[in-house]
Design a protein around this motif. Sequence first.
Motif, PDB file in Angstrom:
ATOM      1  N   LEU A   1       3.448   7.322  -6.855  1.00 14.81           N
ATOM      2  CA  LEU A   1       2.184   7.863  -6.355  1.00 14.81           C
ATOM      3  C   LEU A   1       1.964   9.262  -6.919  1.00 14.81           C
ATOM      4  CD1 LEU A   1       2.693   6.945  -2.585  1.00 14.81           C
ATOM      5  CD2 LEU A   1       1.303   5.669  -4.241  1.00 14.81           C
TER       6      LEU A   1
ATOM      7  N   ARG B   1      -2.021  12.688   1.098  1.00 14.77           N
ATOM      8  CA  ARG B   1      -2.954  11.915   1.915  1.00 14.77           C
ATOM      9  C   ARG B   1      -2.204  10.873   2.751  1.00 14.77           C
ATOM     10  NH1 ARG B   1      -5.782   9.449  -2.039  1.00 14.77           N
ATOM     11  NH2 ARG B   1      -6.881  11.412  -2.427  1.00 14.77           N
ATOM     12  N   THR B   2      -1.195  10.253   2.154  1.00 14.33           N
ATOM     13  CA  THR B   2      -0.433   9.209   2.852  1.00 14.33           C
ATOM     14  C   THR B   2       0.411   9.802   3.968  1.00 14.33           C
ATOM     15  OG1 THR B   2      -0.354   7.944   0.786  1.00 14.33           O
ATOM     16  CG2 THR B   2       1.164   7.292   2.522  1.00 14.33           C
TER      17      THR B   2
ATOM     18  N   SER C   1       0.834  -1.195   0.000  1.00 11.16           N
ATOM     19  CA  SER C   1       0.000   0.000   0.000  1.00 11.16           C
ATOM     20  C   SER C   1       0.871   1.248   0.000  1.00 11.16           C
ATOM     21  CB  SER C   1      -0.891   0.013   1.244  1.00 11.16           C
ATOM     22  OG  SER C   1      -0.101   0.218   2.410  1.00 11.16           O
ATOM     23  N   ALA C   2       0.256   2.388  -0.256  1.00  9.55           N
ATOM     24  CA  ALA C   2       0.999   3.653  -0.274  1.00  9.55           C
ATOM     25  C   ALA C   2       1.665   3.907   1.067  1.00  9.55           C
ATOM     26  CB  ALA C   2       0.066   4.798  -0.650  1.00  9.55           C
ATOM     27  N   LEU C   3       0.945   3.652   2.169  1.00 11.09           N
ATOM     28  CA  LEU C   3       1.523   3.880   3.489  1.00 11.09           C
ATOM     29  C   LEU C   3       2.689   2.939   3.742  1.00 11.09           C
ATOM     30  CD1 LEU C   3       1.459   5.377   6.180  1.00 11.09           C
ATOM     31  CD2 LEU C   3      -0.230   3.710   6.996  1.00 11.09           C
TER      32      LEU C   3
ATOM     33  N   ARG D   1      -1.779  10.275   6.867  1.00  8.91           N
ATOM     34  CA  ARG D   1      -2.013   8.999   7.545  1.00  8.91           C
ATOM     35  C   ARG D   1      -0.810   8.613   8.404  1.00  8.91           C
ATOM     36  NH1 ARG D   1      -3.472   4.308   3.739  1.00  8.91           N
ATOM     37  NH2 ARG D   1      -3.696   3.275   5.770  1.00  8.91           N
TER      38      ARG D   1
ATOM     39  N   HIS E   1      -1.972  11.768  -3.646  1.00 13.49           N
ATOM     40  CA  HIS E   1      -1.902  10.535  -2.851  1.00 13.49           C
ATOM     41  C   HIS E   1      -0.776  10.615  -1.824  1.00 13.49           C
ATOM     42  CE1 HIS E   1      -2.700   5.907  -3.187  1.00 13.49           C
ATOM     43  NE2 HIS E   1      -2.867   6.368  -1.955  1.00 13.49           N
TER      44      HIS E   1
END
Length: 244
Positions: free
Chosen positions: A187, A194-195, A145-147, A198, A191
Amino acid sequence: MQPPYHRLEEFVTLSADEAEIVKGWAANRREVKRYRAIRREGEPVAAVYFLMEGWVGSSLMLRDGRRQIVKVHLPGDLLGFPSLALASAGETLEALTDAVVCPLPPGVVGKILAENPRLAAGLFLSTQKERVALMQQLAWVGATSALERLIAFLLDLHDRLVAANLVKDGSFEFPLTQQHLGELLGLTTVHVNRTLRRLDETGLVERSRARMRIKDVQELREAAATVAPLFAGQEAWNRLGNPS
């Protein structure tokens, strides 16, 4: 400031003569301002570069004009080595901060390979470490995932900066923009934003202007999708039979 020669002794402890060869590289220093190219993709392969100070990005251009950053280089890294196998430079090397590099003509590298087998073996093993890093990055981009990608990149960056003695109380310089991170991790800038939010919500990092602090490295490692590779160090040299 002590020159960052730690990468050159990851696998082989340099002898006094070999250390003098390496120190001689610093005699030819070139200062590069932030966002200036050291060498562009497609240019002649006139040198590889030892990075003394600063951060440098290695990138490729796609046909439609998009850029893909494939590596963020830190002090102690050797830049442009893959292009020694190409007819022209296969990557653009761009200073992400003000930087100092020491150009090494291909003939200098050839002389090391011919006359200094211990140093040559160290360089060979170091290039294999770079290949492992690329394998790790492919795993991040292709299967996480991006995170998880961002966490893996930050942990790798932290460990490399620790080795270069550039981390203090978990805090280190972080000059990368959200655009840089997007190009590196595959990304969009939206994105990435946003990551990062998070990541902030985890409470494991603190971000301020151009700096990053990892508050709990071990807990961040537990949140990563992959386990950091364990390098063999001197044992890798021993496997080669200690060529001399």
